[in-house]
Scaffold this active site. Structure first.
Site, PDB file in Angstrom:
ATOM      1  N   GLU A 103       5.950  -3.526 -12.811  1.00 44.44           N
ATOM      2  CA  GLU A 103       7.419  -3.496 -12.831  1.00 44.44           C
ATOM      3  C   GLU A 103       7.969  -4.526 -13.816  1.00 44.44           C
ATOM      4  O   GLU A 103       8.948  -4.262 -14.531  1.00 44.44           O
ATOM      5  CB  GLU A 103       7.971  -3.757 -11.433  1.00 44.44           C
ATOM      6  CG  GLU A 103       7.765  -2.602 -10.465  1.00 44.44           C
ATOM      7  CD  GLU A 103       8.385  -2.868  -9.100  1.00 44.44           C
ATOM      8  OE1 GLU A 103       9.169  -3.826  -8.970  1.00 44.44           O
ATOM      9  OE2 GLU A 103       8.080  -2.112  -8.170  1.00 44.44           O
TER      10      GLU A 103
ATOM     11  N   SER B 268       6.710  -9.258  -0.089  1.00 50.18           N
ATOM     12  CA  SER B 268       7.145  -9.369   1.307  1.00 50.18           C
ATOM     13  C   SER B 268       6.092  -9.965   2.224  1.00 50.18           C
ATOM     14  O   SER B 268       6.389 -10.341   3.351  1.00 50.18           O
ATOM     15  CB  SER B 268       7.560  -7.992   1.829  1.00 50.18           C
ATOM     16  OG  SER B 268       6.478  -7.075   1.733  1.00 50.18           O
TER      17      SER B 268
ATOM     18  N   HIS C 156       3.155 -13.586  -7.612  1.00 52.03           N
ATOM     19  CA  HIS C 156       1.836 -13.682  -6.994  1.00 52.03           C
ATOM     20  C   HIS C 156       0.804 -12.785  -7.648  1.00 52.03           C
ATOM     21  O   HIS C 156      -0.345 -12.755  -7.211  1.00 52.03           O
ATOM     22  CB  HIS C 156       1.952 -13.337  -5.511  1.00 52.03           C
ATOM     23  CG  HIS C 156       2.481 -11.955  -5.263  1.00 52.03           C
ATOM     24  ND1 HIS C 156       3.613 -11.474  -5.873  1.00 52.03           N
ATOM     25  CD2 HIS C 156       2.038 -10.950  -4.475  1.00 52.03           C
ATOM     26  CE1 HIS C 156       3.849 -10.238  -5.456  1.00 52.03           C
ATOM     27  NE2 HIS C 156       2.910  -9.886  -4.622  1.00 52.03           N
TER      28      HIS C 156
ATOM     29  N   ASP D  86      -6.302   5.612   2.440  1.00 52.70           N
ATOM     30  CA  ASP D  86      -6.390   4.218   2.031  1.00 52.70           C
ATOM     31  C   ASP D  86      -7.703   3.600   2.522  1.00 52.70           C
ATOM     32  O   ASP D  86      -8.503   4.253   3.195  1.00 52.70           O
ATOM     33  CB  ASP D  86      -5.181   3.460   2.593  1.00 52.70           C
ATOM     34  CG  ASP D  86      -4.695   2.346   1.686  1.00 52.70           C
ATOM     35  OD1 ASP D  86      -5.529   1.716   1.015  1.00 52.70           O
ATOM     36  OD2 ASP D  86      -3.478   2.094   1.663  1.00 52.70           O
TER      37      ASP D  86
ATOM     38  N   SER E 236       3.847  -5.260  -8.828  1.00 53.14           N
ATOM     39  CA  SER E 236       4.870  -6.180  -9.328  1.00 53.14           C
ATOM     40  C   SER E 236       4.668  -6.480 -10.812  1.00 53.14           C
ATOM     41  O   SER E 236       5.634  -6.579 -11.583  1.00 53.14           O
ATOM     42  CB  SER E 236       4.853  -7.478  -8.518  1.00 53.14           C
ATOM     43  OG  SER E 236       5.302  -7.262  -7.206  1.00 53.14           O
TER      44      SER E 236
ATOM     45  N   HIS F 153       0.828  -1.206   0.000  1.00 52.73           N
ATOM     46  CA  HIS F 153       0.000   0.000   0.000  1.00 52.73           C
ATOM     47  C   HIS F 153       0.863   1.257   0.000  1.00 52.73           C
ATOM     48  O   HIS F 153       0.587   2.217  -0.727  1.00 52.73           O
ATOM     49  CB  HIS F 153      -0.915   0.007   1.230  1.00 52.73           C
ATOM     50  CG  HIS F 153      -1.978  -1.026   1.182  1.00 52.73           C
ATOM     51  ND1 HIS F 153      -3.313  -0.732   1.017  1.00 52.73           N
ATOM     52  CD2 HIS F 153      -1.916  -2.382   1.274  1.00 52.73           C
ATOM     53  CE1 HIS F 153      -4.027  -1.844   1.010  1.00 52.73           C
ATOM     54  NE2 HIS F 153      -3.191  -2.861   1.167  1.00 52.73           N
TER      55      HIS F 153
ATOM     56  N   GLY G 149      -6.831 -12.648  -2.296  1.00 56.45           N
ATOM     57  CA  GLY G 149      -7.324 -11.290  -2.503  1.00 56.45           C
ATOM     58  C   GLY G 149      -7.263 -10.788  -3.927  1.00 56.45           C
ATOM     59  O   GLY G 149      -7.635 -11.475  -4.882  1.00 56.45           O
TER      60      GLY G 149
END
Length: 475
Positions: free
Chosen positions: A369, A282, A361, A114, A366, A17, A384
């Protein structure tokens, strides 16, 4: 003038986040926007590393209440076992008086918040500040999980059977991944139930999002029509609020960082675009069985690989890794593979000329990137929003720029052959379907992401729209 705008950034304290909030801060500050970035003391070193130094940017520490017994130098959810992560949401709720004082002193034009801070719009309104919910999740995930009509016709917490069915009107024509009626599996539906559950009388995550949307002047989303057009149209049909799209927020690699020699030298041993980089972020953890099958699947491909694993807080990573890896695996693969536990410079590794495939995942940041570094995608979602990102990017999705690993309906199990088959499609069978079509789609998306003027226009348009909000109008 752009430099007259002052924006407070207030993310939830998990790296997945915080990172998009940092990326957006960097883009806005480069156009003269004053940024005040709220974070907790334990997170400040990491934020400083990624936040581009600028006279327009400041870090504002928030003190978490000691009453919950959280570690004093807590660096977000990664320092907590998954079962205790809910404490951080409670802690953020308890910062409300502190946040009100800070906002009163800072007097920003906007505060971007958020999912967890459902109380922020009303607080900001008292102070004459515009609040905007910034969703770090993809449009497809928002459309399926938190669309306002998601719970229509049911009382209480939705069942797995209910969650197997998409919300009415959800675009599925190109997105069917399981059968002709469902987008997700039973196992995946089970992983979503917690979003609708209250914990200790605290509002559910679903309710927090609904209240946050309701009180916002606009909803900000990290996406674009090029990537998620049908799902954006669906959300807009459900939510009567202005939408601001930031685009995918392409991160700039830190200019003062270079890849460590140990990684650079190891990767340089292999030919261009041949290495499979495998990482799950992570805070996504694999069971021992999954680690074992993943490792064996990578071995089967015969390709060089870098496998990065993380384990929950309070788990001994050395012992966990020894228990999980197949007997003799490290010895058999020592010339072609590396297994690493802990953090690695993901952006720099993905940008190395030898890395050609990213098995991950399906976290949205990600994926971006990897694509901007022209890497092939193999998708292994575990929970999720990852599930829906994978359906978006997978073979049958709207974007169709990657291959999803086949998993079992009832429990998400995958075997070594499933890993091997998925990697083979994008790395070996490149002249056959579906690998050929996927590579073409991946190249189109790569070109879109590399068009700097196009990406910068999202931020310029956002600044224009924020000014309009302050003036009482919105296009």
């Amino acid at each position: 003038m752009a430099d007259q705008l002052h924006v407070v950034m207030f993310p939830f304290f998990a790296f997945g986040h915080v990172s998009p909030f940092i990326q957006l801060s960097n883009k806005l500050s480069s156009h003269g926007i004053h940024i005040s970035f709220f974070t907790i003391p334990g997170f400040i070193p990491r934020v400083k590393t990624l936040l581009v130094p600028s006279p327009n940017t400041e870090i504002v520490p928030l003190q978490l209440p000691p009453s919950l017994g959280l570690p004093p130098n807590l660096a977000g959810t990664m320092d907590l076992p998954p079962s205790e992560a809910i404490k951080l949401i409670t802690a953020i709720d308890l910062t409300r008086p502190q946040v009100k004082t800070l906002l009163s002193e800072l007097k920003p034009n906007f505060v971007l918040f958020d999912f967890a801070q459902h109380w922020l719009p009303s607080l900001a309104s008292e102070l004459g500040i515009k609040a905007m919910l910034f969703s770090v999740f993809s449009a497809i995930a928002n459309a399926y999980i938190v669309s306002p009509n998601r719970l229509s016709g049911i009382e209480g917490i939705p069942t797995v059977d209910h969650l197997l069915k998409p919300p009415q009107g959800f675009p599925t024509s190109k997105n069917i991944a399981r059968d002709q009626s469902r987008v997700i599996s039973t196992f995946e539906a089970q992983s979503l139930v917690f979003i609708y559950e209250k914990v200790n009388e605290s509002p559910s995550n679903f309710d927090r999002v609904q209240e946050g949307i309701s009180g916002s002047s606009a909803v900000v989303m990290k996406t674009s029509y090029e990537m998620e057009g049908p799902y954006l149209d669906f959300i807009k049909s459900q939510i009567n609020k202005p939408f601001i799209l930031t685009g995918p927020l392409i991160p700039e690699p830190p200019s003062d960082l270079v890849l460590d020699a140990k990684w650079d030298e190891w990767l340089a041993r292999f030919s261009e675009k041949s290495v499979v980089f495998c990482s799950f972020g992570s805070e996504t953890f694999l069971t021992q069985e999954r680690i074992r099958e993943l490792a064996l699947g990578l071995e089967l491909t015969g390709l060089p690989f870098l496998l990065v694993l993380n384990f929950p807080a309070k788990v001994n990573p050395k012992v966990a890794l020894e228990d999980a890896l197949p007997r003799g695996f490290l010895k058999r693969t020592k010339d072609k593979g590396v297994v690493h536990v802990g953090w690695v410079p993901q952006q720099l590794i993905l940008g190395h000329k030898s890395v050609g495939c990213y098995l991950c995942h399906a976290g949205f940041s990600s994926l971006i990137e990897a694509l901007m570094n022209d890497c092939q995608l193999v998708l292994l979602p575990l929970k999720g929003d990852q599930i829906f990102n994978s359906r978006l990017m997978g073979e049958n999705g709207f974007v169709s720029a990657g291959i999803e690993v086949n998993t079992r309906e009832e429990d998400g199990y995958f075997g070594k052959e499933d890993i091997f088959t998925a990697v083979k499609k994008v790395m070996v069978d490149v002249e056959e379907e579906p690998g050929k079509s996927i590579r073409l789609n991946q190249k189109k998306l790569y070109k879109f992401l590399k068009e700097k003027d196009v990406q910068d226009k999202f931020i310029l348009d956002m600044i224009v729209e924020m000014k309009k909000i302050l003036e009482g109008g919105f296009s």
